[in-house]
Motif scaffolding. Structure first.
Motif, PDB file in Angstrom:
ATOM      1  N   ALA A 128       0.825  -1.207   0.000  1.00  0.00           N
ATOM      2  CA  ALA A 128       0.000   0.000   0.000  1.00  0.00           C
ATOM      3  C   ALA A 128       0.862   1.260   0.000  1.00  0.00           C
ATOM      4  N   VAL A 146      -4.635  -4.568  -4.309  1.00  0.00           N
ATOM      5  CA  VAL A 146      -3.465  -4.333  -3.464  1.00  0.00           C
ATOM      6  C   VAL A 146      -3.279  -5.542  -2.556  1.00  0.00           C
ATOM      7  N   ASP A 148      -2.088  -5.925   0.308  1.00  0.00           N
ATOM      8  CA  ASP A 148      -1.731  -5.270   1.566  1.00  0.00           C
ATOM      9  C   ASP A 148      -3.008  -4.638   2.102  1.00  0.00           C
ATOM     10  N   ASP A 149      -3.034  -4.354   3.391  1.00  0.00           N
ATOM     11  CA  ASP A 149      -4.195  -3.693   3.994  1.00  0.00           C
ATOM     12  C   ASP A 149      -4.167  -2.209   3.614  1.00  0.00           C
ATOM     13  N   VAL A 150      -5.227  -1.738   2.966  1.00  0.00           N
ATOM     14  CA  VAL A 150      -5.259  -0.350   2.498  1.00  0.00           C
ATOM     15  C   VAL A 150      -6.252   0.498   3.286  1.00  0.00           C
ATOM     16  N   SER A 157      -9.779   1.080  -2.794  1.00  0.00           N
ATOM     17  CA  SER A 157      -8.980   0.052  -3.464  1.00  0.00           C
ATOM     18  C   SER A 157      -9.326  -1.330  -2.918  1.00  0.00           C
ATOM     19  N   SER A 159      -8.459  -5.123  -1.871  1.00  0.00           N
ATOM     20  CA  SER A 159      -7.212  -5.654  -1.325  1.00  0.00           C
ATOM     21  C   SER A 159      -7.402  -7.065  -0.800  1.00  0.00           C
ATOM     22  N   TYR A 161      -4.978  -9.558   1.735  1.00  0.00           N
ATOM     23  CA  TYR A 161      -3.767  -9.396   2.525  1.00  0.00           C
ATOM     24  C   TYR A 161      -3.770 -10.320   3.738  1.00  0.00           C
ATOM     25  N   ALA A 311      -6.290 -12.775  -5.226  1.00  0.00           N
ATOM     26  CA  ALA A 311      -6.135 -11.486  -5.891  1.00  0.00           C
ATOM     27  C   ALA A 311      -6.222 -11.621  -7.404  1.00  0.00           C
ATOM     28  N   SER A 320     -12.701  -6.735  -9.314  1.00  0.00           N
ATOM     29  CA  SER A 320     -11.913  -5.734  -8.597  1.00  0.00           C
ATOM     30  C   SER A 320     -12.179  -4.318  -9.071  1.00  0.00           C
ATOM     31  N   ARG A 329     -12.495  -6.545   0.369  1.00  0.00           N
ATOM     32  CA  ARG A 329     -11.365  -6.535   1.305  1.00  0.00           C
ATOM     33  C   ARG A 329     -11.314  -7.902   1.957  1.00  0.00           C
TER      34      ARG A 329
END
Length: 355
Positions: A128, A146, A148-150, A157, A159, A161, A311, A320, A329
């Motif tokens: 992120a 992403v 990753d944690d956004v 976005s 994500s 993660y 993802a 997405s 998420r």
């Protein structure tokens, strides 16, 4: 050089029209009889025909490729991530293009725009921290996810993660189980949201057990072997503690990345510190390299393959895009790989498979 095999060449050998060859190679839009399909596939194999990917991209609007913007592959976690992404994309008939994030807003934005301009199927962003400041999903036409944690960075976005807060608390709990009370924490830069979250997990687990969790037990450094070695030297340096703190000299440390933990192990070797006798270590990532350290690292393994598969499913199915009322998420939890650095008898071994 032999002339390029064309769709017409395949059609001529198979005794069908070029349109039928197109229907077979592109999966439609019209059905093809089993007999005709078999002749076309045999002709494709005999002639070594390869469809024109560029023409397909102009027709369908996307190439069969996915971009990955990732931090330096000097960090073995991201090297393993790139490998996992490439394997999964190949299974789906896509190819991978990689860009290295500089964690510089202008450079990272230029990389992302370059991926977007190439009309890729999708874009994976490993961290992120690589998202441009003030980013909104509507700025790009390319679907992105992403890894990753956004939550604190880009609310719109999608994500997928690892639940680093839960996983780091488990790592600290494991050290507490071994009887350690003064447990230090080594993490990346405090300005990175995920590293701040991991430090908070360490602190909450310590406080929940009524154990020390002050800032004097935290070492922030670059996410690298050099950073990990520097942070541990500072934490163990007598001059870095006031007299009133010396009873808080740590007997264990949780390190929030394996690459930093490898640097910390090197410092222990240089200073004659026995691991785990003098200092127990549990880290976070679960990369293969930790299986070859001395002693072998105990580490919370991020569910990398599951993250990557989920993802890629999102970007290749179109789920997405920002047309969703709320972007997906998905948080996944890891598992503890027991090495020797924590004081346990190891239960992990190298098998040659993907982590």
């Amino acid at each position: 050089m032999a002339p390029k095999v064309t769709r017409s060449d395949v059609a001529r050998m198979a005794g069908v029209s070029p349109a039928v060859v197109s229907y077979v190679t592109n999966g439609g839009p019209r059905p093809v009889s089993a007999a005709a399909r078999a002749r076309v596939e045999a002709a494709i194999e005999a002639l070594g025909y390869r469809p024109d990917a560029l023409a397909t991209a102009f027709r369908d609007g996307r190439t069969m490729s996915v971009g990955l913007l990732m931090p330096s592959p000097m960090n073995p976690y991201y090297a393993e991530m790139a490998h996992a992404v490439e394997v999964e994309l190949a299974r789906r008939g896509h190819v991978l293009s990689i860009g290295i994030s500089a964690f510089n807003a202008a450079q990272d934005e230029a990389q992302i725009r370059s991926f977007d301009d190439r009309r890729m199927t999708g874009l994976l962003i490993a961290s992120a921290a690589s998202l441009p400041t003030g980013f909104t999903a509507g700025q790009w036409s390319t679907p992105h996810v992403v890894l990753d944690d956004v939550t604190d960075v880009s609310p719109d976005s999608p994500s997928v993660y690892a639940d680093s807060y839960y996983d780091v608390r488990r790592a600290v709990d494991h050290l507490q189980y071994h009887g350690h009370s003064v447990i230090a924490c080594i993490a990346g830069p405090p300005t990175w949201p995920d590293d701040a979250r991991r430090v908070q997990a360490w602190r909450d687990q310590q406080l929940a057990a009524g154990l020390p969790a002050g800032d004097d037990l935290v070492g922030h450094a670059d996410v690298s072997a050099e950073g990990g070695s520097m942070a541990l030297r500072v934490l163990l340096e007598e001059d870095s503690y006031r007299s009133s703190r010396r009873e808080l000299r740590p007997t264990a440390v949780v390190v929030t990345s394996d690459i930093q933990a490898i640097g910390a192990l090197r410092v222990c070797h240089e200073l004659g510190i026995d691991v785990p006798g003098d200092l127990a270590i549990v880290s976070y990532d679960g990369v293969r390299q930790g299986l070859f350290s001395a002693p072998r690292l105990t580490s919370m393994r991020r569910p990398l393959r599951e993250i990557v598969r989920t993802a890629i499913s999102l970007i290749t199915t179109g789920d997405s895009t920002d047309t969703q009322p709320r972007p997906p998420r998905l948080s996944l939890r890891g598992n503890l790989l027991i090495g020797e650095s924590c004081g346990c008898e190891p239960t992990i071994q190298w098998t040659g498979g993907m982590s």
